[in-house]
Design a protein around this motif. Structure first.
Motif, PDB file in Angstrom:
ATOM      1  N   GLY A   1     -11.099   0.480 -15.809  1.00  0.00           N
ATOM      2  CA  GLY A   1     -12.283  -0.368 -15.820  1.00  0.00           C
ATOM      3  C   GLY A   1     -12.621  -0.905 -17.190  1.00  0.00           C
ATOM      4  N   PHE A   2     -11.886  -0.476 -18.237  1.00  0.00           N
ATOM      5  CA  PHE A   2     -12.200  -0.924 -19.588  1.00  0.00           C
ATOM      6  C   PHE A   2     -12.010  -2.429 -19.752  1.00  0.00           C
ATOM      7  N   ALA A   3     -10.957  -3.014 -19.069  1.00  0.00           N
ATOM      8  CA  ALA A   3     -10.692  -4.445 -19.184  1.00  0.00           C
ATOM      9  C   ALA A   3     -11.828  -5.263 -18.605  1.00  0.00           C
TER      10      ALA A   3
ATOM     11  N   LEU B   1       4.623  -7.371 -16.901  1.00  0.00           N
ATOM     12  CA  LEU B   1       3.998  -6.657 -15.802  1.00  0.00           C
ATOM     13  C   LEU B   1       2.608  -7.186 -15.548  1.00  0.00           C
ATOM     14  N   PRO B   2       2.234  -7.511 -14.326  1.00  0.00           N
ATOM     15  CA  PRO B   2       0.861  -7.878 -13.993  1.00  0.00           C
ATOM     16  C   PRO B   2       0.000  -6.639 -13.862  1.00  0.00           C
ATOM     17  N   LEU B   3      -1.270  -6.848 -13.763  1.00  0.00           N
ATOM     18  CA  LEU B   3      -2.189  -5.718 -13.622  1.00  0.00           C
ATOM     19  C   LEU B   3      -1.985  -4.990 -12.302  1.00  0.00           C
ATOM     20  N   SER B   4      -1.355  -5.638 -11.317  1.00  0.00           N
ATOM     21  CA  SER B   4      -1.145  -5.004  -9.992  1.00  0.00           C
ATOM     22  C   SER B   4       0.204  -4.336  -9.884  1.00  0.00           C
ATOM     23  N   SER B   5       0.790  -3.998 -11.044  1.00  0.00           N
ATOM     24  CA  SER B   5       2.111  -3.363 -11.031  1.00  0.00           C
ATOM     25  C   SER B   5       2.060  -2.048 -10.295  1.00  0.00           C
TER      26      SER B   5
ATOM     27  N   ILE C   1      -7.745   1.662 -24.173  1.00  0.00           N
ATOM     28  CA  ILE C   1      -6.510   0.957 -24.477  1.00  0.00           C
ATOM     29  C   ILE C   1      -6.467  -0.333 -23.653  1.00  0.00           C
ATOM     30  N   LEU C   2      -6.088  -1.398 -24.296  1.00  0.00           N
ATOM     31  CA  LEU C   2      -5.933  -2.687 -23.640  1.00  0.00           C
ATOM     32  C   LEU C   2      -4.618  -3.302 -24.088  1.00  0.00           C
ATOM     33  N   VAL C   3      -3.797  -3.743 -23.097  1.00  0.00           N
ATOM     34  CA  VAL C   3      -2.484  -4.320 -23.383  1.00  0.00           C
ATOM     35  C   VAL C   3      -2.474  -5.740 -22.834  1.00  0.00           C
ATOM     36  N   THR C   4      -2.036  -6.696 -23.663  1.00  0.00           N
ATOM     37  CA  THR C   4      -1.900  -8.094 -23.244  1.00  0.00           C
ATOM     38  C   THR C   4      -0.517  -8.602 -23.614  1.00  0.00           C
ATOM     39  N   ASP C   5      -0.125  -9.714 -22.943  1.00  0.00           N
ATOM     40  CA  ASP C   5       1.153 -10.327 -23.312  1.00  0.00           C
ATOM     41  C   ASP C   5       0.919 -11.304 -24.461  1.00  0.00           C
ATOM     42  N   ARG C   6       1.981 -12.013 -24.859  1.00  0.00           N
ATOM     43  CA  ARG C   6       1.892 -12.899 -25.998  1.00  0.00           C
ATOM     44  C   ARG C   6       1.057 -14.131 -25.685  1.00  0.00           C
ATOM     45  N   GLN C   7       0.816 -14.387 -24.402  1.00  0.00           N
ATOM     46  CA  GLN C   7      -0.043 -15.496 -24.030  1.00  0.00           C
ATOM     47  C   GLN C   7      -1.498 -15.082 -23.889  1.00  0.00           C
TER      48      GLN C   7
END
Length: 493
Positions: free
Chosen positions: A115-117, A73-77, A99-105
């Protein structure tokens, strides 16, 4: 020169305050560390539970997401995405979770709040943190703020859950400051109360101090009221009163001794002066001069005997040196004295009787001879005519010996020889009057006046016995028998 600290130089009040202060300070430090760790641990446990619960919910959402989609999912989901930030953060907004979620890349998928990111530094990398901490909770600093965080990883995502703990740090800082002030106030209060208690507790000592400062010959009868003292100080007050009683008694005895010795010395000196003036008043025959010289010689002998007795008392009161001590055979000593006094005793129809086992004692033979000679002389002069003077010896049972502190002669665990001289009195005397016979210049008045001594005989006997670490005592038996017992310690041969 090294200076050695001596706490005995400190006043009792300051010593007590010093020791109490050290104890209270150590106790307060222990309490401070314990309370500080307890409160800090409580916050850590609470923060850990919040993060653990948030991690559990995030895993559930991640599992649900993995079941329904295979795309990242992109941030614009759309808002209907399972990891939509607002939906993810809604149930944890009260705790201000980040909370911050990232993919494996390493691409950022979502964050809560949104706004935390954007607040994170450009070089912030979750994968480098994962290599260090994995799924263990840790404390980190982001943009000058402290967080307790945990990393969650599955097949597709890596998530960071962070809880701000700056509020807790500020609270702990303020709490520690207040706790320090409270413990400091308690320390000062305890030390002040202890100092006041010690001051009040020992205030009665000032009464004893005032009494001691006011000691003079006219006020030796003053005593401290024991009932007014605290229980802990009553032994001290009783000891002080006992000391004053002994001091009063000794001072009174000293006054009597001074008066008596002045009288004893004045009488022969006045006699010599009068006789000399009479002889010089006019010329006299040779026979008168010779007769007067004989009288003066007798007076001088009396004066010399008195002075010798006083010197002997002074000598024996200083104790005996080891060089003066030697084994003394009391059997030979008593036999020699009996041979001498038997002629005197025959004039009054008196008989000596010796019984018991006379052993070897440790002492000065000349002094012991003087001791028993005085006792036998007194026995002869005060005994009833046609009576028997018995001289008995017995070994004291070692099991009945009481331990004493020796002065010059080691008497610990040693047997003692008791020699008792008993005579039937010509005139009765009670026990109270008999006990006074040890006082110097004390004379027991009798109607016969057969023996007019200086009153130093039994005083010399007592002084010699004490110089040998022995004792002497008088007992009145059956109201007519006068028994003097001398206790001496056996020589270890």
């Amino acid at each position: 020169m090294k200076y050695r600290f001596d706490n005995r130089r400190l006043p009792l009040l300051w010593r007590t305050i010093f020791l109490l202060t050290i104890f209270v300070v150590i106790s307060q430090i222990v309490i401070y560390i314990w309370v500080q760790r307890s409160v800090s641990g409580h916050f850590e446990q609470m923060d850990s539970e919040i993060i653990t619960h948030a991690a559990f919910n995030l895993r559930k959402r991640a599992d649900y997401f993995n079941e329904h989609t295979t795309a990242t999912l992109p941030l614009s989901s759309t808002p209907s995405a399972p990891l939509y930030p607002d939906d993810l953060h809604a149930s944890w907004s009260d705790y201000n979770l980040k909370i911050l979620v990232t993919d494996r890349q390493g691409h950022r998928l979502s964050s809560a709040p949104s706004g935390f990111a954007h607040e994170l530094p450009a070089d912030f990398d979750l994968w480098s943190l994962w290599q260090t901490h994995h799924e263990q909770q840790f404390v980190t600093k982001i943009n000058d703020r402290n967080y307790r965080a945990v990393l969650i990883k599955d097949e597709q995502i890596l998530a960071l859950i962070a809880l701000p703990i700056d509020v807790h740090h500020q609270y702990l800082l303020q709490f520690n400051r207040q706790l320090s002030l409270i413990l400091l106030a308690i320390t000062l209060l305890l030390v002040s109360v202890a100092a006041l208690s010690v001051y009040w507790g020992f205030a009665p000592l000032s009464t004893i101090v005032q009494k001691m400062q006011g000691i003079n010959p006219e006020r030796l009868d003053e005593r401290v009221s024991v009932s007014d003292m605290p229980r802990e100080l009553r032994p001290l007050a009783e000891s002080y009163n006992l000391m004053m009683s002994k001091l009063e008694s000794n001072f009174a005895s000293l006054l009597r001794f001074s008066d008596n010795i002045a009288h004893e010395l004045r009488t022969p000196l006045a006699t010599l002066g009068t006789q000399t003036q009479v002889m010089l008043s006019k010329a006299r025959d040779t026979e008168e001069y010779i007769e007067q010289l004989h009288h003066q010689h007798d007076t001088l002998q009396q004066l010399s005997s008195l002075i010798n007795n006083m010197l002997l008392l002074a000598k024996t009161q200083k104790g005996l040196h080891d060089s003066q001590l030697a084994p003394v055979n009391t059997e030979e000593l008593i036999i020699k004295l009996l041979d001498y006094f038997e002629l005197i005793a025959e004039d009054r129809r008196l008989l000596f009787k010796k019984t018991g086992s006379f052993e070897v004692v440790l002492g000065d033979e000349g002094l012991l001879q003087r001791l028993f000679a005085n006792l036998m002389s007194n026995a002869i002069h005060y005994a009833a005519s046609d009576s028997v003077i018995s001289v008995d010896a017995a070994i004291e049972d070692p099991s009945e010996l009481q331990p004493i502190k020796p002065s010059n002669i080691s008497t610990a665990h040693r047997s003692a020889l008791i020699i008792t001289i008993t005579n039937r009195m010509a005139q009765p005397i009670n026990q109270a009057d008999a006990d006074k016979l040890f006082e110097r210049f004390h004379r027991h008045h009798t109607t016969t006046n057969m023996h007019a001594g200086s009153g130093l005989g039994l005083s010399i006997v007592q002084a010699i016995a004490q110089a040998h670490d022995g004792t002497v005592s008088i007992r009145i038996r059956d109201h007519e028998y006068f028994a003097v017992s001398v206790k001496l310690y056996l020589a270890q041969i």
